[in-house]
Structure formats: structure tokens, C-alpha cells
Design a protein around this motif. Structure first.
Motif, PDB file in Angstrom:
ATOM      1  N   ASP A  59       0.840  -1.192   0.000  1.00  0.00           N
ATOM      2  CA  ASP A  59       0.000   0.000   0.000  1.00  0.00           C
ATOM      3  C   ASP A  59       0.879   1.248   0.000  1.00  0.00           C
ATOM      4  N   ASP A  60       0.492   2.267  -0.794  1.00  0.00           N
ATOM      5  CA  ASP A  60       1.249   3.521  -0.839  1.00  0.00           C
ATOM      6  C   ASP A  60       0.868   4.474   0.284  1.00  0.00           C
ATOM      7  N   ASN A  61      -0.248   4.205   0.975  1.00  0.00           N
ATOM      8  CA  ASN A  61      -0.722   5.119   2.010  1.00  0.00           C
ATOM      9  C   ASN A  61       0.064   5.009   3.312  1.00  0.00           C
ATOM     10  N   TYR A  62       0.863   3.985   3.447  1.00  0.00           N
ATOM     11  CA  TYR A  62       1.678   3.832   4.649  1.00  0.00           C
ATOM     12  C   TYR A  62       2.981   3.123   4.298  1.00  0.00           C
ATOM     13  N   LYS A  63       3.915   3.177   5.243  1.00  0.00           N
ATOM     14  CA  LYS A  63       5.141   2.387   5.136  1.00  0.00           C
ATOM     15  C   LYS A  63       5.275   1.576   6.413  1.00  0.00           C
ATOM     16  N   GLY A  64       5.479   0.301   6.255  1.00  0.00           N
ATOM     17  CA  GLY A  64       5.485  -0.585   7.408  1.00  0.00           C
ATOM     18  C   GLY A  64       6.777  -0.537   8.198  1.00  0.00           C
ATOM     19  N   VAL A  65       6.637  -0.753   9.500  1.00  0.00           N
ATOM     20  CA  VAL A  65       7.766  -0.987  10.393  1.00  0.00           C
ATOM     21  C   VAL A  65       7.636  -2.425  10.863  1.00  0.00           C
ATOM     22  N   TYR A  66       8.591  -3.261  10.470  1.00  0.00           N
ATOM     23  CA  TYR A  66       8.509  -4.706  10.699  1.00  0.00           C
ATOM     24  C   TYR A  66       9.422  -5.123  11.848  1.00  0.00           C
ATOM     25  N   GLN A  67       8.989  -6.147  12.581  1.00  0.00           N
ATOM     26  CA  GLN A  67       9.753  -6.591  13.746  1.00  0.00           C
ATOM     27  C   GLN A  67      10.514  -7.885  13.472  1.00  0.00           C
ATOM     28  N   PHE A  68      11.758  -7.883  13.912  1.00  0.00           N
ATOM     29  CA  PHE A  68      12.633  -9.046  13.800  1.00  0.00           C
ATOM     30  C   PHE A  68      12.933  -9.509  15.216  1.00  0.00           C
ATOM     31  N   SER A  69      12.413 -10.672  15.581  1.00  0.00           N
ATOM     32  CA  SER A  69      12.582 -11.192  16.938  1.00  0.00           C
ATOM     33  C   SER A  69      14.027 -11.619  17.178  1.00  0.00           C
ATOM     34  N   LEU A  70      14.599 -11.191  18.289  1.00  0.00           N
ATOM     35  CA  LEU A  70      15.945 -11.622  18.647  1.00  0.00           C
ATOM     36  C   LEU A  70      15.928 -12.978  19.345  1.00  0.00           C
ATOM     37  N   THR A  71      14.728 -13.517  19.550  1.00  0.00           N
ATOM     38  CA  THR A  71      14.595 -14.853  20.146  1.00  0.00           C
ATOM     39  C   THR A  71      14.590 -15.929  19.075  1.00  0.00           C
ATOM     40  N   ASP A  72      13.704 -15.791  18.081  1.00  0.00           N
ATOM     41  CA  ASP A  72      13.623 -16.823  17.029  1.00  0.00           C
ATOM     42  C   ASP A  72      14.291 -16.390  15.726  1.00  0.00           C
ATOM     43  N   GLU A 114      13.436 -14.291  13.323  1.00  0.00           N
ATOM     44  CA  GLU A 114      12.558 -14.259  12.161  1.00  0.00           C
ATOM     45  C   GLU A 114      11.876 -12.901  12.046  1.00  0.00           C
ATOM     46  N   LEU A 115      11.629 -12.476  10.795  1.00  0.00           N
ATOM     47  CA  LEU A 115      10.943 -11.221  10.533  1.00  0.00           C
ATOM     48  C   LEU A 115       9.455 -11.504  10.321  1.00  0.00           C
ATOM     49  N   GLN A 116       8.613 -10.852  11.112  1.00  0.00           N
ATOM     50  CA  GLN A 116       7.170 -11.055  10.991  1.00  0.00           C
ATOM     51  C   GLN A 116       6.650 -10.392   9.718  1.00  0.00           C
ATOM     52  N   GLU A 117       5.756 -11.092   9.003  1.00  0.00           N
ATOM     53  CA  GLU A 117       5.264 -10.577   7.716  1.00  0.00           C
ATOM     54  C   GLU A 117       4.279  -9.432   7.876  1.00  0.00           C
ATOM     55  N   LYS A 118       3.577  -9.366   8.990  1.00  0.00           N
ATOM     56  CA  LYS A 118       2.635  -8.283   9.228  1.00  0.00           C
ATOM     57  C   LYS A 118       3.370  -7.125   9.899  1.00  0.00           C
ATOM     58  N   PRO A 119       3.246  -5.900   9.368  1.00  0.00           N
ATOM     59  CA  PRO A 119       3.950  -4.781  10.006  1.00  0.00           C
ATOM     60  C   PRO A 119       3.456  -4.539  11.422  1.00  0.00           C
ATOM     61  N   LEU A 120       4.400  -4.250  12.304  1.00  0.00           N
ATOM     62  CA  LEU A 120       4.057  -3.943  13.692  1.00  0.00           C
ATOM     63  C   LEU A 120       3.427  -2.557  13.782  1.00  0.00           C
ATOM     64  N   TYR A 121       3.973  -1.618  13.015  1.00  0.00           N
ATOM     65  CA  TYR A 121       3.451  -0.252  12.948  1.00  0.00           C
ATOM     66  C   TYR A 121       3.312   0.152  11.489  1.00  0.00           C
ATOM     67  N   ARG A 122       2.514   1.178  11.266  1.00  0.00           N
ATOM     68  CA  ARG A 122       2.354   1.731   9.926  1.00  0.00           C
ATOM     69  C   ARG A 122       2.590   3.237   9.983  1.00  0.00           C
ATOM     70  N   LYS A 161       3.542   4.205  20.364  1.00  0.00           N
ATOM     71  CA  LYS A 161       2.601   3.502  19.487  1.00  0.00           C
ATOM     72  C   LYS A 161       2.753   3.948  18.033  1.00  0.00           C
ATOM     73  N   MET A 162       3.802   4.730  17.761  1.00  0.00           N
ATOM     74  CA  MET A 162       4.121   5.251  16.437  1.00  0.00           C
ATOM     75  C   MET A 162       3.102   6.277  15.939  1.00  0.00           C
ATOM     76  N   LYS A 163       2.487   6.994  16.861  1.00  0.00           N
ATOM     77  CA  LYS A 163       1.634   8.124  16.512  1.00  0.00           C
ATOM     78  C   LYS A 163       2.519   9.361  16.431  1.00  0.00           C
ATOM     79  N   PHE A 164       2.511  10.054  15.275  1.00  0.00           N
ATOM     80  CA  PHE A 164       3.357  11.218  15.081  1.00  0.00           C
ATOM     81  C   PHE A 164       2.971  12.341  16.051  1.00  0.00           C
ATOM     82  N   LYS A 165       4.002  12.911  16.709  1.00  0.00           N
ATOM     83  CA  LYS A 165       3.781  13.981  17.673  1.00  0.00           C
ATOM     84  C   LYS A 165       4.350  15.318  17.216  1.00  0.00           C
ATOM     85  N   LYS A 166       5.521  15.287  16.591  1.00  0.00           N
ATOM     86  CA  LYS A 166       6.235  16.515  16.244  1.00  0.00           C
ATOM     87  C   LYS A 166       7.085  16.272  15.012  1.00  0.00           C
TER      88      LYS A 166
END
Length: 287
Positions: free
Chosen positions: A168-181, A183-191, A240-245
Motif C-alpha cells: 500500500d502507498d498510504n503507509y510504510k510498514g515498520v517490521y519486527q525481527f525477533s531476537l529470540t527466534d 525471524e521477521l514477521q510478515e505483518k507490520p508492527l506499525y504503519r 505507538k508510532m503516533k506522530f507527535k512533532k
């Protein structure tokens, strides 16, 4: 004569069409920012010029003891830069040539991000006997990743898309890579919302409103700091990745801002690639 006039006319039309195409293509990359016309909202309190081997500095991270771990986007090397002596005191090779964009230090391990999404884990990187392991994922060079954050509280790394979000062009994902397993999760943690009200003062294409070149978490308040080096700006978002400033960073100070890190007590450092001049690291505070 008519034939000559016709040829001249066709040539003129061709030149005008070519000029139009060039202008259209150029406008794709131009960003007008209303905040650029306002007084700077930050103060540079320290500046360090970097040596030639760090002219292409692309990522930095705090090591402690007034030292930064630095990478550049051509060679698989980690450089330890001493802020007190303004010199590189050690270099560590971890891989071959590549487009390396950011670095985060987790204990005795360095994690390095390549622009195609590949993550390099360099264990015991200061020991003289480091070992490198790589992790591939579903991201590609089309996403052009440049930012890597360490979320200490949740034991994960965070990767922010710079160019093209796969879905989607309306957002850019921030993806999480677990330091335990590992692996990079396919669903973005934040947008990162490209239609956020704070970005409306930037006149450019939607997917160029924000192009993260570095991402870091403030150690004191857990706010996210998002650096955009192309038309330089800095976004502060909450946990929560809500823009403040949003701050415009002036080109005279930030020629090509690529790296961002905090010391453990909240000192903020931003690195600039040389881009024809000298690369540097700036310590800044906001007014």
C-alpha cells in the motif's frame, strides 16, 4: 522552404516535449517543505569531522565510553569512532562489499542491515574473533531499507521501509525481527501514515512524504525518532508510532543525514555522508 519549416517545427516540438518529460521527472523528486522557511528549531552543540574511510557513513550506534560504532554503505566493515580523539580506533570486517545502511549494538553483538533487508549478526564483534551469520526475509531492494532500531524492552529489532511498501502507498510498514527466534514477521508492527496531518506541509508525492533513513528509540521516554535524509526532516512519534512533532532539518547542516543514535542518557547524534564534502557527526538539541 515549407519542408525546412516543418523540420524546424518538429525539432522545436521534440525539444519542448523532452524538456517537459525532464521537468516532470525532476518534480517527482522535488520536495517543498513549508517548515524550511522558518527559523531552525535545533542547536548543533558538537561536531566531529569523519576520516576518509567513513565518507559514506550510513549508520551509527552508541557504544558507551564516548564511542560510536559506524558503518558505511560500500564495505562490510564496522568502525569504532572515538568522540574524544575524533579518530577511528578500531575496524572490524564482517562481510564483503555491499550496501550496508544501519547498525545496532545489542550487548557484544552487532546487527547490521543491508538495503535489501538482509540482516547480519556479528557476534563478539570486538573480540578479534567475531562470527557473522545472515538472515534473509521477504523484503527486497525495492523497499530500500535504511533504518534499524533496537527495541530493548521487547527484545526485537525494527526495520522501516524507505521506498516502496509492498502492499500500500498510504503507509510504510515498520517490521519486527525477533531476537529470540531470529525471524521477521510478515505483518507490520506499525504503519507510518503518509497522510498524517504533520506531513501535509510537504508538497511531494504521497510515498515520498517520509522516507526513513534511520530509526531509533529515545532511552528516556521510549519515543521513536524517525530521520529522513533526502529532504531532511525528523519525526518524533510516541511508543505507538503516533506522530507527535516534525522538525525540518536545514540542508546547510544536514547535507545527507543517514544515521541517528542516542547515548544512554539521551544525547542525540546524527551522521551525514560526505556527498562531495566531508562526512560528519553532529550532536544536536532541540530548542
Amino acid at each position: 522552404m515549407k519542408m525546412v519549416n516543418k523540420i524546424v517545427t518538429l525539432i522545436v516540438l521534440g525539444v519542448l516535449s523532452l524538456a517537459g518529460l525532464i521537468l516532470f521527472g525532476y518534480s517527482e523528486f522535488v520536495t517543498k517543505d513549508i517548515l524550511q522557511d522558518q527559523p531552525v528549531a535545533y542547536e548543533i552543540i558538537n561536531e566531529w569531522q569523519l576520516p576518509k574511510e567513513l565518507d559514506e557513513v550510513s549508520g551509527i550506534d552508541w557504544l558507551g565510553d564516548n564511542k560510536l560504532a559506524c558503518i558505511q554503505d560500500e564495505d562490510g566493515m564496522i568502525f569504532i569512532f572515538n568522540l574524544e580523539t575524533s579518530k577511528v580506533e578500531k575496524s572490524v570486517e564482517f562481510a564483503g562489499a555491499g550496501d550496508y545502511e544501519d547498525i545496532r549494538i545489542v550487548g557484544t553483538t552487532a546487527f547490521v542491515l543491508r538495503s535489501d533487508g538482509e540482516i547480519f549478526e556479528v557476534r563478539d564483534f570486538l573480540s578479534g574473533n567475531s562470527k557473522t551469520k545472515t538472515y534473509s526475509n521477504f523484503l527486497t531492494q525495492k523497499q530500500n531499507l535504511e533504518s534499524l532500531a533496537w527495541d530493548k524492552n521487547n527484545k526485537r529489532l525494527l526495520l522501516a521501509i524507505k521506498d516502496k511498501e509492498p502492499k500500500d502507498d498510504n503507509y510504510k510498514g515498520v517490521y519486527q525481527f525477533s531476537l529470540t527466534d531470529k525471524e521477521l514477521q510478515e505483518k507490520p508492527l506499525y504503519r507510518l501514515n503518509m497522510e498524517d496531518s504533520l506531513l501535509r506541509q510537504r508538497e511531494t508525492k504521497l510515498n515520498k512524504k517520509l522516507q526513513p533513513s534511520a530509526l531509533s528509540i529515545h532511552p528516556g521516554n521510549s519515543n521513536f525518532y524517525i530521520l529522513d535524509g533526502r529532504a531532511p526532516q525528523l519525526i518524533i512519534a510516541n511508543s505507538k508510532m503516533k506522530f507527535k512533532k516534525r522538525y525540518a532539518l536545514h540542508k546547510d547542516d544536514f547535507e545527507q543525514a543517514e544515521g541517528l543514535t542516542f547515548s544512554e542518557n539521551g544525547r542525540l547524534f546524527i551522521s551525514n555522508e560526505g556527498k562531495g564534502g566531508k562526512a560528519n557527526i553532529l550532536e544536536i538539541v532541540f530548542k
